[in-house]
Design an enzyme around this catalytic site. Structure first.
Site, short mmCIF file in Angstrom:
data_model
loop_
_atom_site.label_atom_id
_atom_site.label_comp_id
_atom_site.label_asym_id
_atom_site.label_seq_id
_atom_site.Cartn_x
_atom_site.Cartn_y
_atom_site.Cartn_z
N ARG A 105 0.87 -1.18 0.00
CA ARG A 105 0.00 0.00 0.00
C ARG A 105 0.90 1.22 0.00
NH1 ARG A 105 -3.38 -2.76 -1.55
NH2 ARG A 105 -5.49 -3.10 -0.77
N GLU A 150 -4.25 7.43 -5.02
CA GLU A 150 -4.45 6.73 -6.30
C GLU A 150 -5.74 7.23 -6.94
OE1 GLU A 150 -4.18 2.49 -5.71
OE2 GLU A 150 -2.24 2.66 -4.74
N HIS A 157 -1.52 0.06 -9.71
CA HIS A 157 -2.13 -0.84 -8.70
C HIS A 157 -2.82 -2.04 -9.37
CE1 HIS A 157 -3.97 -1.08 -4.40
NE2 HIS A 157 -3.78 -2.29 -4.92
C1 OXD Z 1 -5.61 -6.19 -2.76
C2 OXD Z 1 -4.79 -5.59 -3.83
O1 OXD Z 1 -5.73 -5.63 -1.68
O2 OXD Z 1 -4.71 -6.16 -4.92
O3 OXD Z 1 -6.18 -7.26 -3.01
O4 OXD Z 1 -4.20 -4.53 -3.62
#
Ligand code: OXD
Length: 317
Positions: free
Chosen positions: A230, A259, A278
């Protein structure tokens, strides 16, 4: 459980997915819709299936029959907020299905840096035939911060490439593909040895801002930093400063504090950065795996047996 179980999916489903869910719960009524249409169904919904980046709080006041929220993603940070976090509604995620695509994504970055593919593509665009530096990942050291199912799959592939694998994990454990384990107190001893550092941490209060200027300064000027976790686990201005000052050699980033990454972000202009939007976990097989996992948990829910992937809402993972 004899009354119909109303399951609301905030994602489209194929016929195969629906039949898998109905095999697990023959008495279920499955509805799919977009987040903005969910208010039409939410008061009758017993199980809500959503994505972790969806803010479900506006629906919650009307969700009087809701017993369980399942996230199709691993991250649940947008769902797990406010009244939902403090309620006793069950929250589960899709942890365990990301290892294959995310680890392949990580190795696409590592090999791209090692074989200078960004340079190759720039040269190709300019029709320039010119040799450039190349390297090997064999014998290099990979530091994985966060050794869950994704981290372990990265470790396994790293071993196949002949890398030395270090990893940071809260508790001691026997790890087949890790040469040396560190914990969060000793992470700073690991960082100076790593040629590549991969962040695979969940975003929680404890991990927010984990990679800051101090931590980037511990890395070698030749280190590549990779974030597939993240954005919030790294302090973005500190990362930018480290890249600009050459404290680290480069970064490959799939996740960002904001994002989509705003056009004003200096990250777009740094030629030692690879940016992907992402999609590290995305693959044509993602939803099949996610529905299989959900259907299995649904049988457990109905039979009253122990469910998997229950989130501790206070801890956030
Ligand atoms: C998730 C991601 O949290 O792909 O699944 O970021």
């Amino acid at each position: 459980m004899h009354q119909p179980l109303n399951i609301l999916f905030l994602n489209p489903l194929s016929d195969e997915h629906i039949s898998l869910i109905q095999q697990a719960a023959p008495q279920s009524v499955i509805q799919t819709c977009k987040l903005k249409e969910a208010h039409q169904w939410i008061d009758h919904t017993h199980i809500l299936v959503a994505w972790g980046m969806m803010d479900l709080r506006p629906l919650f006041a009307q969700a009087s029959n809701l017993q369980w929220i399942h996230a199709l993603s691993a991250g649940v940070e947008e769902i797990n907020q406010g009244d939902i976090q403090s309620s006793d509604i069950l929250l589960t995620n899709s942890k365990g299905i990301h290892g294959i695509p995310v680890s392949e994504h990580v190795f696409s970055y590592i090999l791209a840096f090692s074989r200078s593919l960004p340079q190759a593509l720039a040269n190709q665009k300019a029709k320039v035939w010119q040799k450039y530096d190349t390297n090997e990942i064999h014998g290099k050291t990979l530091g994985i911060v966060g050794l869950g199912s994704i981290g372990r799959e990265i470790a396994k592939k790293a071993k196949a490439f002949g890398m030395k694998v270090y990893a940071v994990k809260r508790e001691e454990s026997e790890e087949l593909f890790v040469d040396q384990l560190f914990n969060h107190d000793s992470v700073d001893e690991m960082l100076p040895h790593c040629d590549y550092v991969v962040s695979a941490l969940p975003l929680t209060q404890e991990t927010e801002g984990y990679f800051n200027l101090e931590r980037f300064s511990k890395m070698k000027p030749s280190t590549y930093f990779i974030n597939i976790a993240r954005g919030g686990v790294a302090v973005e201005p500190d990362l930018i400063e480290s890249l600009e000052k050459g404290l680290i050699r480069g970064a490959a980033l799939d996740v960002f504090e904001i994002e989509p990454l705003p056009p004003t972000s200096p990250l777009w202009n740094l030629n030692n950065v690879i940016i992907t939007p992402h999609l590290g976990a995305m693959s044509p097989y993602y939803l099949d795996r996610a529905i299989k996992l959900f259907a299995d948990n649904l049988s457990r829910f109905i039979n009253g047996s122990e469910m998997v992937n229950i989130i501790d809402k206070q801890k956030g993972y």
